[in-house]
Motif scaffolding. Structure first.
Motif, short mmCIF file in Angstrom:
data_model
loop_
_atom_site.label_atom_id
_atom_site.label_comp_id
_atom_site.label_asym_id
_atom_site.label_seq_id
_atom_site.Cartn_x
_atom_site.Cartn_y
_atom_site.Cartn_z
N SER A 181 -9.49 0.12 7.01
CA SER A 181 -9.14 -1.70 6.25
C SER A 181 -8.02 -2.08 5.23
O SER A 181 -7.32 -2.92 5.70
CB SER A 181 -10.53 -1.60 5.49
N LEU A 182 -7.32 -0.11 4.37
CA LEU A 182 -6.51 -0.57 3.41
C LEU A 182 -5.01 -0.99 4.73
O LEU A 182 -4.57 -1.88 4.38
CB LEU A 182 -5.91 -0.01 2.46
N TRP A 183 -5.04 0.12 4.91
CA TRP A 183 -4.20 0.07 6.29
C TRP A 183 -3.58 -1.03 7.18
O TRP A 183 -2.77 -2.52 6.88
CB TRP A 183 -3.90 1.18 6.50
N GLN A 184 -4.91 -1.32 7.70
CA GLN A 184 -4.89 -3.04 8.61
C GLN A 184 -4.41 -4.26 7.78
O GLN A 184 -4.17 -5.07 8.83
CB GLN A 184 -6.83 -2.94 9.00
N HIS A 185 -4.71 -4.64 6.60
CA HIS A 185 -4.86 -5.25 5.56
C HIS A 185 -3.66 -5.38 5.31
O HIS A 185 -3.33 -6.12 4.46
CB HIS A 185 -5.70 -5.72 5.25
N ALA A 186 -2.93 -4.89 4.58
CA ALA A 186 -2.09 -4.54 4.52
C ALA A 186 -0.28 -5.11 4.51
O ALA A 186 -0.42 -5.49 6.07
CB ALA A 186 -1.36 -2.59 4.04
N GLY A 187 -0.03 -6.04 3.70
CA GLY A 187 1.27 -6.98 4.20
C GLY A 187 2.47 -5.73 4.34
O GLY A 187 3.60 -6.02 5.28
N VAL A 188 2.38 -4.69 4.00
CA VAL A 188 3.60 -3.57 3.76
C VAL A 188 2.50 -1.53 3.54
O VAL A 188 2.25 -2.17 2.29
CB VAL A 188 4.65 -3.58 3.10
N TYR A 189 2.67 -1.04 4.13
CA TYR A 189 2.61 0.00 4.08
C TYR A 189 4.33 1.32 3.74
O TYR A 189 4.79 0.54 4.12
CB TYR A 189 2.26 0.86 5.22
N PHE A 190 4.29 1.54 2.83
CA PHE A 190 5.22 2.62 2.11
C PHE A 190 5.46 3.66 2.63
O PHE A 190 4.33 4.79 1.90
CB PHE A 190 6.15 2.02 0.06
N HIS A 191 5.92 4.38 3.66
CA HIS A 191 5.20 5.80 3.79
C HIS A 191 7.09 6.81 3.19
O HIS A 191 8.24 6.79 3.84
CB HIS A 191 5.45 5.74 5.43
N GLY A 192 6.25 7.66 2.13
CA GLY A 192 7.94 8.42 0.99
C GLY A 192 7.68 9.54 1.79
O GLY A 192 9.06 10.06 1.23
N HIS A 193 7.09 9.90 2.77
CA HIS A 193 7.17 11.47 3.47
C HIS A 193 8.72 11.91 4.16
O HIS A 193 9.65 11.24 4.38
CB HIS A 193 6.85 12.24 4.01
N SER A 194 9.32 12.40 3.30
CA SER A 194 10.60 13.25 3.00
C SER A 194 10.33 14.44 4.17
O SER A 194 12.14 15.05 4.74
CB SER A 194 11.42 13.90 2.19
N VAL A 195 9.83 15.58 3.63
CA VAL A 195 9.79 16.65 4.18
C VAL A 195 8.44 16.91 5.70
O VAL A 195 7.40 16.69 5.29
CB VAL A 195 9.58 18.50 3.55
N GLY A 196 9.05 17.12 6.47
CA GLY A 196 7.40 17.49 7.70
C GLY A 196 7.48 16.66 9.00
O GLY A 196 8.79 16.59 9.20
N LEU A 243 1.20 -1.39 0.03
CA LEU A 243 -0.06 -0.07 -0.01
C LEU A 243 0.92 1.33 0.25
O LEU A 243 1.90 1.19 0.47
CB LEU A 243 -0.59 -0.32 0.99
N PHE A 244 0.02 2.18 -0.97
CA PHE A 244 0.89 3.76 -0.79
C PHE A 244 -0.49 4.29 -0.22
O PHE A 244 -1.32 4.69 -1.45
CB PHE A 244 1.85 3.95 -2.26
N VAL A 245 0.26 5.41 -0.09
CA VAL A 245 -0.81 6.10 0.28
C VAL A 245 -0.26 8.01 0.71
O VAL A 245 0.93 8.19 1.54
CB VAL A 245 -1.93 6.34 1.79
N ALA A 246 -0.02 8.91 -0.19
CA ALA A 246 0.66 9.40 -0.27
C ALA A 246 -0.19 10.66 -1.89
O ALA A 246 -0.89 10.01 -2.74
CB ALA A 246 2.04 9.65 -0.74
N ARG A 247 -0.26 12.09 -0.65
CA ARG A 247 -0.48 13.59 -2.01
C ARG A 247 0.88 13.15 -3.23
O ARG A 247 2.43 12.74 -2.92
CB ARG A 247 -0.28 14.61 -1.39
N PHE A 248 0.41 13.15 -4.13
CA PHE A 248 1.77 12.29 -5.36
C PHE A 248 2.49 14.30 -5.38
O PHE A 248 1.94 15.34 -6.45
CB PHE A 248 0.75 12.75 -6.57
#
Length: 363
Positions: free
Chosen positions: A256-271, A189-194
């Motif tokens: 639900s997506l976060w709860q069941h994901a095998g991996v969540y990739f979090h790529g945020h670098s600033v903040g 799973l990837f969740v982020a503003r593009f």
């Protein structure tokens, strides 16, 4: 009290709006008279109507570069005219308008957010605008809030201002059903503003290879269409294992997506403390994150950290996806950390305490 600088109540756009959806009713339930300033069209059909909270829509220009400033000015001008006892202001771009509130003896608690003037999505003029807003905030805000210890250290060093550390919160959900077409622990799973600083391009490159063996779900958009959205659309079209959902405002689906994901990739670098990361932790998502001081501060020792390189990202994700034991251990550890450090009740109580302190001070 007034809340200025978000898209309104209730809104599902980003972290500020999520915080206001929790904070506004919390304060209202404790006897505060709460007004939230926002923009037209921020609520969606079927949103609950909380008549304890007053929503005020002001004018502004809907554009990537001018909306924050124009809506911030009109909301601040309205608040200055109506004179609330105290104002919670989100985003340093509104620092330019704090003198309007100061002239009316309205104390301000300003959430400084991240380091907008270093974000790649902004051009030179926008970066200068945010830096100027930060300097104005440092000069005119009554009190600051930072959502990260590192951000607080930066403000003390660069702007000679201290503040209160109040992170974002996360909701630990009940057990939710697996979204249709997916299986527990079997998708990435990837969740982020593009935007580039969210490691968007590197993840897309990694996803091409990951999708050879695993399903990949991408949630988010640029908000304005264009090249980044088109790239996600092409990848989803080219690979039957890639699904692009666009922006998701349904909290139950996202949780639900976060709860069941095998991996969540979090790529945020600033903040600072990222709201999506905190909520992913509360859902127990095994997390592979871009290696930054902010992500390490939030995840502690319970995340897997990688450099922003497509090959490294793909390898780290594959390693976790191949180990059900590692996934299970990460789910337990990450959720426990969220419960201990990022509970909404404690977050809202901290905001209320800061507001009370401001009200007790002579203006």
């Amino acid at each position: 009290m007034a809340i200025i600088g978000t898209r309104g109540y209730p809104s599902y756009y980003g972290g500020f709006e999520t915080a206001v959806r929790r904070l506004a009713p919390y304060l209202a339930a404790r006897g505060w008279d709460v007004t939230v300033y926002g923009r037209r069209g921020t609520s969606k059909s079927g949103d609950p109507d909380d008549n304890r909270i007053r929503s005020v829509v002001t004018w502004g220009l809907e554009s990537k570069s001018l909306s924050t400033l124009t809506y911030g000015f009109s909301a601040t001008a309205h608040a200055a005219a109506t004179r609330p006892q105290v104002a919670l202001v989100m985003n340093v771009a509104n620092g330019y308008f704090l003198p309007l509130l100061r002239l009316r003896s309205i104390p301000t608690l300003v959430n400084v957010d991240g380091v907008e003037w270093k974000r790649e999505k902004w051009g030179r003029i926008a970066k200068a605008m945010f830096l100027g807003g930060a300097k104005a905030t440092a000069r005119h805000a009554t009190r600051l809030v930072h959502d990260s210890v590192h951000i607080g250290d930066m403000w003390a060093k660069d702007f000679q201002r201290d503040g209160a550390f109040i992170p974002y919160g996360g909701d630990v959900p009940d057990d939710l059903p697996v979204p249709p077409g997916l299986a527990h622990g079997k998708f990435v799973l990837f969740v982020a503003r593009f935007v580039p600083e969210n490691t968007f391009w590197e993840f897309l490159q990694a996803a091409k290879h990951i999708s050879e063996d695993y399903k990949v779900v991408i949630v988010g958009s640029s908000g304005y269409g264009g090249e980044l959205d088109n790239a996600a659309r092409r990848l989803a079209s080219d690979s039957p294992n890639v699904t692009w959902m666009g922006h998701v405002s349904d909290d139950s689906l996202l949780h639900s997506l976060w709860q069941h994901a095998g991996v969540y990739f979090h790529g945020h670098s600033v903040g600072g403390t990222n709201p999506a990361l905190v909520q992913a932790m509360a859902c127990g998502a095994p997390t592979v994150a871009r290696d930054t001081v902010f992500n390490r501060e939030v995840l502690g020792e319970y995340g897997v950290f990688v450099d922003p390189d497509a090959k490294n990202i793909a390898n780290a994700i594959r390693q976790v996806m191949q180990s059900q034991q590692q996934q299970s251990e990460m789910r337990i550890q990450i959720q426990a950390r969220a419960r201990e450090h990022y509970a909404w009740e404690a977050v809202c109580a901290s905001y209320e305490n800061e507001l009370k302190v401001l009200l007790a001070k002579p203006q």
